[in-house]
Design an enzyme around this catalytic site. Structure first.
Site, short mmCIF file in Angstrom:
data_model
loop_
_atom_site.label_atom_id
_atom_site.label_comp_id
_atom_site.label_asym_id
_atom_site.label_seq_id
_atom_site.Cartn_x
_atom_site.Cartn_y
_atom_site.Cartn_z
CD GLU A 159 0.98 0.80 -2.35
OE1 GLU A 159 1.12 1.26 -3.48
OE2 GLU A 159 -0.01 0.13 -2.01
CG ASN A 295 -0.99 -0.20 1.41
OD1 ASN A 295 -1.31 -0.13 2.59
ND2 ASN A 295 -0.60 0.85 0.71
CD GLU A 373 -3.40 2.17 0.21
OE1 GLU A 373 -3.64 1.66 -0.91
OE2 GLU A 373 -2.63 3.13 0.36
C1 BGP Z 1 -2.24 1.78 -3.66
C2 BGP Z 1 -1.97 3.21 -3.36
C3 BGP Z 1 -3.17 4.08 -3.27
C4 BGP Z 1 -4.32 3.70 -4.18
C5 BGP Z 1 -4.53 2.21 -4.26
C6 BGP Z 1 -5.47 1.76 -5.34
O1 BGP Z 1 -1.19 1.28 -4.42
O2 BGP Z 1 -1.26 3.34 -2.15
O3 BGP Z 1 -2.75 5.40 -3.38
O4 BGP Z 1 -4.31 4.37 -5.36
O5 BGP Z 1 -3.33 1.51 -4.46
O6 BGP Z 1 -4.81 1.75 -6.57
P1 BGP Z 1 -5.42 2.32 -7.88
O7 BGP Z 1 -5.84 3.69 -7.54
O8 BGP Z 1 -4.33 2.26 -8.88
O9 BGP Z 1 -6.54 1.43 -8.21
#
Ligand code: BGP
Length: 467
Positions: A159, A295, A373
């Site tokens: 990301e 993601n 993701e």
């Molecule tokens: C993505 C990241 C993850 C994870 C996920 C959920 O952006 O790659 O590391 O954290 O989001 O986001 P959050 O934890 O802010 O809800």
């Protein structure tokens, strides 16, 4: 509605969010350590104690039909200061993890940078300082060589846009700078150069494995049909998505992309110049991405906005508190009929399909795609070890439906990773925003399969998507 037999049904994690032991076993500091201490809301220890619990988590993968895991290597566990001296304990730890993956029949997909630049390098400007480009490549080359017999699937960065936007525009990631589009763009460009150089190094070293990059791609729709809103949505798309997709697949920025980027930077009183040599690496590397990781959690509906910058990050799960208004870009709106999580993330599965289709159409040299993701942050209820997380099942089911549709229409999507495998800590939201298939009691570190884990097992084992 069936997935192919070799489809990866995976679970995703990231080093800093799950390992714990953030100050032990020779690990160097990352910027987050001091940042979280200062904020005084939550810490990255013990997280899910993956440093010690990895055999338990990988065993759960095997038992629940999960045939792939995303892990990231913590740069500062290998090079505590980012460069030069190595930390053998850290190197050995990842050997143990990868060997356990093999033992349990779980394919590791390994990311080199997941938001955790070593503190020493962060202090010198992180990805705003071009010295880090080659330092990252040296670290990457070290890992490629060290783990060549254990890792077949690499990702350079996790990301790029969230690093830029959260570090320099929203200000919820260290160094917590707000509304600086220039810095966000420079940091993103430098990461893309580092990605290109690492891909070229990997291919030149002649390894047989595969390599790619992960982008967070949120689809941007105009809030209404009016021209102003359409323009606003296009601008936010260029800043967050198209800039990086161009860099990845074209190795340059199209005229349309550059025009908007320069306009946004100028409105915010900055400037952006590119060293032409960067494009040589980027164009060469654009031929060699074996896959793109997407993601995807949410889409945005954008309304034209010409006021001052005004962003509030809802990091507590108080629904309705978030605001995102970016000068010269637009304002993200809630939309009637579209559900959102307690953290105001709009649930719009079709946006994932639209993004996948766009990549296959606009960047036909994409080769293959993994959904690296996708998942739902939720305040899970724990009833004597039973966790009935139906909203999460519904969320994943609907997104998988749209993935299948894209596959049926000929797009090469080869796998899907739920964020997250087990509950982990969330960078700017802490421990009450849970995503896991497995509930983690952070005090005892005991794992409990949620209803979603049993459901996911059925889908992964049968390859058939049913509720
Ligand atoms: C993505 C990241 C993850 C994870 C996920 C959920 O952006 O790659 O590391 O954290 O989001 O986001 P959050 O934890 O802010 O809800």
């Amino acid at each position: 509605m069936r997935f192919k037999d070799d489809f990866i049904f995976g679970g995703a994690t990231a080093a800093y969010q799950c390992e714990g032991s953030s100050k032990c076993y020779g690990k160097g500091k990352v910027a987050w350590d001091d940042f979280l201490e200062k904020e005084n809301r939550f810490l990255a220890d013990p997280a899910s104690d993956f440093y010690h619990q990895y055999p338990v988590d990988l065993n759960l993968c095997r038992m629940f039909g999960i045939n792939g895991i995303r892990v990231s290597i913590s740069w500062s566990r290998i090079f505590p200061k980012g460069v030069k001296e190595i930390n053998q304990e850290g190197i050995d730890f990842y050997h143990r993890v990868f060997q356990e993956c093999r033992k349990q029949g779980v394919e590791p997909f390994v990311t080199l940078h997941h938001f955790d630049t070593p503190d020493e390098l962060h202090k010198k400007g992180d990805f705003l300082n071009r010295e880090i480009i080659d330092q990252f490549v040296e670290y990457a080359k070290f890992c490629f060589k060290e783990y060549q017999d254990e890792v077949n699937y690499w990702f350079t960065f996790n990301e790029v846009w969230p690093v830029g936007v959260n570090q320099y525009i929203v200000g919820n990631f260290p160094p917590a700078i707000k509304y600086d589009i220039e810095k966000a763009v420079i940091s993103m460009h430098n990461m893309m150069v580092a990605h290109a150089k690492a891909v070229l190094a990997y291919k030149k070293m002649g390894y047989q494995g595969k390599i790619g990059i992960i982008h967070s791609l949120e689809t941007k729709y105009p809030y209404t049909d009016c021209d102003e809103d359409k323009k606003a949505a296009k601008k936010e798309d260029i800043l967050a998505n198209q800039f990086l997709l161009d860099a990845t697949f074209l190795g340059k920025y199209t005229e349309e992309t550059m025009e908007v980027i320069q306009e946004l930077i100028a409105i915010n009183h900055g400037s952006f110049h590119i060293d032409e040599k960067d494009f040589v690496y980027m164009q060469e590397a654009s031929k060699y991405n074996d896959y793109l990781g997407i993601n995807y959690y949410q889409s945005h509906f954008i309304k034209a906005y010409n006021g001052e910058n005004d962003i509030y990050h809802n990091g507590t799960g108080d629904k309705g508190t978030s605001r995102f208004r970016l000068k010269g870009v637009g304002e993200r709106m809630f939309k009637e009929g579209i559900e959102r999580t307690d953290w105001d993330w709009l649930i719009y599965p079709e946006g994932l399909y639209d993004m996948i289709k766009r990549i296959s159409t606009c960047y036909p040299n994409y080769k293959s795609i993994y959904i690296t993701e996708n998942g739902m942050g939720y305040k899970d209820d724990f009833e004597n070890g039973v966790i009935m997380d139906e909203p999460r099942i519904d969320y994943i089911y609907k997104h998988l439906q749209w993935v299948l549709k894209a596959i049926e229409e000929g797009v090469n999507v080869k796998g899907y990773f739920v964020w997250s495998l087990m509950d982990v800590f969330s960078w700017s939201n802490g421990y009450n925003k849970r995503y896991g298939l497995f509930y983690v009691d952070f005090e005892t570190q005991k794992r409990y399969p949620k209803a979603s884990a049993y459901w996911f097992k059925r889908v992964a084992s049968s390859k058939e998507l049913t509720l």
